[in-house]
Design a protein around this motif. Structure first.
Motif, mmCIF file in Angstrom:
data_model
loop_
_atom_site.group_PDB
_atom_site.id
_atom_site.type_symbol
_atom_site.label_atom_id
_atom_site.label_comp_id
_atom_site.label_asym_id
_atom_site.label_seq_id
_atom_site.Cartn_x
_atom_site.Cartn_y
_atom_site.Cartn_z
ATOM 1 N N CYS A 109 3.741 10.161 1.631
ATOM 2 C CA CYS A 109 3.394 8.860 1.061
ATOM 3 C C CYS A 109 3.788 7.802 2.076
ATOM 4 O O CYS A 109 4.979 7.544 2.273
ATOM 5 C CB CYS A 109 4.123 8.650 -0.256
ATOM 6 S SG CYS A 109 3.961 6.976 -0.942
ATOM 7 N N VAL A 119 -0.030 5.239 0.409
ATOM 8 C CA VAL A 119 -1.138 6.135 0.713
ATOM 9 C C VAL A 119 -0.627 7.563 0.787
ATOM 10 O O VAL A 119 0.139 7.914 1.695
ATOM 11 C CB VAL A 119 -1.833 5.741 2.027
ATOM 12 C CG1 VAL A 119 -2.987 6.697 2.317
ATOM 13 C CG2 VAL A 119 -2.331 4.300 1.961
ATOM 14 N N GLN A 150 0.848 -1.197 0.000
ATOM 15 C CA GLN A 150 0.000 0.000 0.000
ATOM 16 C C GLN A 150 0.876 1.237 0.000
ATOM 17 O O GLN A 150 1.861 1.311 0.740
ATOM 18 C CB GLN A 150 -0.916 0.027 1.228
ATOM 19 C CG GLN A 150 -2.166 -0.811 1.096
ATOM 20 C CD GLN A 150 -3.201 -0.477 2.158
ATOM 21 O OE1 GLN A 150 -2.861 -0.314 3.315
ATOM 22 N NE2 GLN A 150 -4.452 -0.365 1.739
ATOM 23 N N TYR A 192 4.441 -0.024 -8.447
ATOM 24 C CA TYR A 192 3.202 0.151 -7.685
ATOM 25 C C TYR A 192 2.921 1.630 -7.468
ATOM 26 O O TYR A 192 3.819 2.383 -7.117
ATOM 27 C CB TYR A 192 3.315 -0.555 -6.335
ATOM 28 C CG TYR A 192 1.978 -0.815 -5.691
ATOM 29 C CD1 TYR A 192 1.441 0.094 -4.781
ATOM 30 C CD2 TYR A 192 1.249 -1.955 -6.003
ATOM 31 C CE1 TYR A 192 0.211 -0.121 -4.207
ATOM 32 C CE2 TYR A 192 0.016 -2.185 -5.432
ATOM 33 C CZ TYR A 192 -0.506 -1.267 -4.542
ATOM 34 O OH TYR A 192 -1.729 -1.481 -3.977
ATOM 35 N N TRP A 193 1.642 2.000 -7.695
ATOM 36 C CA TRP A 193 1.221 3.389 -7.584
ATOM 37 C C TRP A 193 0.314 3.582 -6.368
ATOM 38 O O TRP A 193 -0.469 2.703 -6.024
ATOM 39 C CB TRP A 193 0.425 3.811 -8.818
ATOM 40 C CG TRP A 193 1.214 3.852 -10.087
ATOM 41 C CD1 TRP A 193 1.369 2.838 -10.986
ATOM 42 C CD2 TRP A 193 1.945 4.960 -10.606
ATOM 43 N NE1 TRP A 193 2.155 3.257 -12.031
ATOM 44 C CE2 TRP A 193 2.517 4.553 -11.831
ATOM 45 C CE3 TRP A 193 2.162 6.276 -10.170
ATOM 46 C CZ2 TRP A 193 3.299 5.405 -12.617
ATOM 47 C CZ3 TRP A 193 2.936 7.125 -10.952
ATOM 48 C CH2 TRP A 193 3.499 6.693 -12.148
ATOM 49 N N GLY A 194 0.399 4.771 -5.810
ATOM 50 C CA GLY A 194 -0.597 5.176 -4.834
ATOM 51 C C GLY A 194 -1.849 5.673 -5.543
ATOM 52 O O GLY A 194 -1.913 5.710 -6.779
ATOM 53 N N GLN A 195 -2.839 6.100 -4.746
ATOM 54 C CA GLN A 195 -4.121 6.492 -5.338
ATOM 55 C C GLN A 195 -4.138 7.951 -5.786
ATOM 56 O O GLN A 195 -5.031 8.362 -6.525
ATOM 57 C CB GLN A 195 -5.257 6.256 -4.326
ATOM 58 C CG GLN A 195 -5.470 7.372 -3.303
ATOM 59 C CD GLN A 195 -4.396 7.438 -2.227
ATOM 60 O OE1 GLN A 195 -3.521 6.575 -2.137
ATOM 61 N NE2 GLN A 195 -4.469 8.459 -1.396
ATOM 62 N N TYR A 203 5.030 6.647 -6.297
ATOM 63 C CA TYR A 203 5.329 5.466 -7.121
ATOM 64 C C TYR A 203 6.550 4.755 -6.570
ATOM 65 O O TYR A 203 7.544 5.393 -6.197
ATOM 66 C CB TYR A 203 5.568 5.904 -8.559
ATOM 67 C CG TYR A 203 5.887 4.789 -9.518
ATOM 68 C CD1 TYR A 203 7.063 4.797 -10.266
ATOM 69 C CD2 TYR A 203 5.007 3.728 -9.710
ATOM 70 C CE1 TYR A 203 7.352 3.784 -11.159
ATOM 71 C CE2 TYR A 203 5.284 2.711 -10.595
ATOM 72 C CZ TYR A 203 6.455 2.747 -11.325
ATOM 73 O OH TYR A 203 6.724 1.733 -12.209
ATOM 74 N N THR A 212 -3.186 12.309 -4.781
ATOM 75 C CA THR A 212 -3.741 13.385 -3.963
ATOM 76 C C THR A 212 -3.769 14.654 -4.805
ATOM 77 O O THR A 212 -2.809 14.957 -5.506
ATOM 78 C CB THR A 212 -2.928 13.565 -2.668
ATOM 79 O OG1 THR A 212 -3.564 14.523 -1.824
ATOM 80 C CG2 THR A 212 -1.496 13.995 -2.933
ATOM 81 N N TYR A 245 1.032 11.591 -7.526
ATOM 82 C CA TYR A 245 1.062 10.174 -7.230
ATOM 83 C C TYR A 245 2.413 9.759 -6.672
ATOM 84 O O TYR A 245 3.458 10.188 -7.168
ATOM 85 C CB TYR A 245 0.798 9.356 -8.493
ATOM 86 C CG TYR A 245 -0.552 9.569 -9.115
ATOM 87 C CD1 TYR A 245 -0.742 10.545 -10.096
ATOM 88 C CD2 TYR A 245 -1.641 8.778 -8.747
ATOM 89 C CE1 TYR A 245 -1.984 10.742 -10.675
ATOM 90 C CE2 TYR A 245 -2.886 8.966 -9.325
ATOM 91 C CZ TYR A 245 -3.050 9.945 -10.289
ATOM 92 O OH TYR A 245 -4.279 10.133 -10.866
#
Length: 116
Positions: A22, A5, A3, A105-108, A99, A110, A97
């Motif tokens: 992050c 975030v 994760q 893998y990417w975050g969602q 990364y 902001t 984002y």
């Protein structure tokens, strides 16, 4: 489970500052490099800043447009990567984002909005 975030986005006036965070989990944080990307409406996602890990922990790189205004850093004790953004401009408005390139893998994301 990996994760990433992000937090810290918001609305700020031109010339202001924001600090993005992050928070990573599910990974061996200290062994991973990280990057911040951004995507403005109608534009491609672009690399903003990156930071190394391990022997390259002091490696940082910035896109020219943010050099001298943004600072990427990491706190391995908190499993967190930061992006300090100063002297913000309206053209910095975008979704930002986090990364992890080694994990792809990417975050969602902001949202950062800079008003003129």
């Amino acid at each position: 489970q990996v994760q990433l975030v992000e937090s810290g986005g918001g609305l700020v006036q031109a010339g202001g500052s924001l600090r993005l965070s992050c928070a990573a989990s599910g990974i061996t944080f200290s062994r991973n490099g990280f990057a911040w990307y951004r995507q403005a409406p109608g534009k491609q996602r672009e690399l903003v800043a990156e930071i190394g890990s391990g022997a390259r922990v002091n490696y940082v790189n910035y896109v020219d447009s943010v050099e001298g205004r943004f600072t990427i850093s990491r706190d391995n004790a908190k499993n967190t990567v930061y992006l300090q953004m100063n002297s913000l401009k309206p053209e910095d408005t975008a979704v930002y984002y986090c990364y992890a390139p080694q994990l792809r893998y990417w975050g969602q994301g902001t949202q950062v909005t800079v008003s003129s």
